[in-house]
Design an enzyme around this catalytic site. Structure first.
Site, PDB file in Angstrom:
ATOM      1  N   PRO A   2       0.759  -1.244   0.000  1.00  0.00           N
ATOM      2  CA  PRO A   2       0.000   0.000   0.000  1.00  0.00           C
ATOM      3  C   PRO A   2       0.793   1.300   0.000  1.00  0.00           C
ATOM      4  O   PRO A   2       1.042   1.874   1.037  1.00  0.00           O
ATOM      5  CB  PRO A   2      -0.819  -0.099   1.289  1.00  0.00           C
ATOM      6  CG  PRO A   2      -0.068  -1.022   2.185  1.00  0.00           C
ATOM      7  CD  PRO A   2       0.980  -1.687   1.370  1.00  0.00           C
ATOM      8  N   GLU A   3       1.130   1.858  -1.149  1.00  0.00           N
ATOM      9  CA  GLU A   3       1.444   3.278  -1.243  1.00  0.00           C
ATOM     10  C   GLU A   3       0.304   3.890  -2.046  1.00  0.00           C
ATOM     11  O   GLU A   3      -0.674   3.195  -2.352  1.00  0.00           O
ATOM     12  CB  GLU A   3       2.837   3.496  -1.851  1.00  0.00           C
ATOM     13  CG  GLU A   3       3.933   2.937  -0.931  1.00  0.00           C
ATOM     14  CD  GLU A   3       5.350   3.335  -1.273  1.00  0.00           C
ATOM     15  OE1 GLU A   3       5.553   4.439  -1.801  1.00  0.00           O
ATOM     16  OE2 GLU A   3       6.269   2.549  -0.994  1.00  0.00           O
ATOM     17  N   LYS A  52      -2.904   7.956   0.905  1.00  0.00           N
ATOM     18  CA  LYS A  52      -3.127   6.556   1.249  1.00  0.00           C
ATOM     19  C   LYS A  52      -4.497   6.332   1.885  1.00  0.00           C
ATOM     20  O   LYS A  52      -4.766   5.253   2.417  1.00  0.00           O
ATOM     21  CB  LYS A  52      -2.018   6.080   2.201  1.00  0.00           C
ATOM     22  CG  LYS A  52      -0.626   6.202   1.592  1.00  0.00           C
ATOM     23  CD  LYS A  52       0.472   5.949   2.610  1.00  0.00           C
ATOM     24  CE  LYS A  52       1.841   6.290   2.010  1.00  0.00           C
ATOM     25  NZ  LYS A  52       2.901   6.251   3.035  1.00  0.00           N
ATOM     26  N   ARG A 257      11.516   4.056   9.256  1.00  0.00           N
ATOM     27  CA  ARG A 257      11.506   2.996   8.244  1.00  0.00           C
ATOM     28  C   ARG A 257      12.915   2.772   7.724  1.00  0.00           C
ATOM     29  O   ARG A 257      13.778   3.628   7.867  1.00  0.00           O
ATOM     30  CB  ARG A 257      10.590   3.370   7.069  1.00  0.00           C
ATOM     31  CG  ARG A 257       9.250   3.945   7.469  1.00  0.00           C
ATOM     32  CD  ARG A 257       8.442   3.009   8.340  1.00  0.00           C
ATOM     33  NE  ARG A 257       8.292   1.723   7.685  1.00  0.00           N
ATOM     34  CZ  ARG A 257       7.498   1.497   6.662  1.00  0.00           C
ATOM     35  NH1 ARG A 257       6.773   2.467   6.163  1.00  0.00           N
ATOM     36  NH2 ARG A 257       7.425   0.309   6.125  1.00  0.00           N
TER      37      ARG A 257
END
Length: 268
Positions: A2-3, A52, A257
């Site tokens: 999911p981007e 998103k 991240r």
DNA sequence: GCTAAATGTTGAT
DNA sequence: TCAACCTTTAGCT
């Protein structure tokens, strides 16, 4: 998955599969039992993606219109397929179903009924989304050009620009030849507009293909079928040689991240 | 069968 | 800076 490209594609595909007719809604989880019951039998009138965030608009038979807010988070999935659906199982948050299609939502960070006002609040927190035709990169530049934060963190900030995740941040910085550690205020306007335009192109291509491919054709092996491991320049390629200069790809944590970059191609 | 990691975000310390 | 949350899958034993 999911981007931003995943969410925009989902928005389009859900409307195609379920739009403009009544839909059956169900769940196996108590936490969304009331929500699914309220949606059941209503008509999907519109779907909309911002960054998103995904919004599904339903028109109920009676009183109030329904609006569902979905955020897939890190590992949410919402696959759509043709009928008949499999026996529902596992951690199924929401199943949508009609005569022709079914779609199962699992593992989302958010799946909730909200009001239009709550949607406005969410949208107010989001920077421009390169996938929206009306997107204006100027407010994002205003933030970046004043910030001491590293550009690698700014690109991930959904309130600066929206829809960019860990793959696109690493790859767009590589394609621009920019060190992710460089402060935003030291990025010049041409470099920023180059990245913005590149993101518009890459995200659109991601929507079309249903996956992210950022390597230029000339930097991929030319023979044979395209392989998944040839899709990226730096993402998840720690210790492997840079496709351009052969330097080992490095990694470290940035903005919670794993960041990947080539210290030679992205020296400044 | 167990553990870690994953294209994300929030809230507490 | 860290933990929490959501779920599946890959890679071990």
């Amino acid at each position: 998955m999911p981007e931003g490209h995943t969410i925009h594609r989902l928005s389009r595909d859900l409307m195609r599969a379920f739009g403009r007719r009544p839909v059956l809604a169900s769940t196996l989880q108590d936490r969304f039992a009331a929500g699914a019951a309220q949606l059941n039998g209503s008509t999907l009138t519109r779907t909309d993606a911002h960054g998103k965030h995904l919004f599904l608009f339903f028109r109920a038979a009676r009183p109030v219109d329904r609006l569902v807010h979905i955020h897939l988070g890190l590992y949410g999935k919402f696959p759509i397929a043709s009928a008949p659906p499999p026996e529902p199982g596992g951690a199924l948050r929401l199943r949508l179903q009609n005569q022709d299609n079914w779609a199962d939502l699992r593992g989302p960070t958010a799946c909730e009924l909200i009001t239009p006002e709550q949607r406005d609040t969410i949208l107010a927190r989001l920077g421009p989304d390169p996938l929206r035709p009306d997107a204006d990169p100027a407010p994002a530049w205003a933030r970046i050009s004043r910030s001491k934060m590293p550009i690698g963190a700014l690109l991930m900030s959904q309130d600066v620009l929206s829809g960019i995740g860990n793959v696109y941040r690493a790859e767009v910085l590589f394609r621009a030849g920019i060190d992710p550690h460089r402060p935003g205020r030291e990025v010049d306007h041409d470099e920023w507009m180059g990245m913005w335009d590149d993101l518009c192109t890459l995200l659109r291509s991601g929507v079309r293909a249903g996956r992210i491919v950022t390597t230029r054709p000339e930097d991929r092996p030319r023979r044979g079928r395209p392989r998944r491991e040839d899709s990226f320049y730096v993402y998840r390629r720690t210790g492997e040689p840079c496709r351009i200069c052969g330097t080992e790809i490095r990694t470290e944590t940035m903005a919670t991240r794993n960041l990947f970059w080539c210290p030679t191609c992205q020296a400044t």
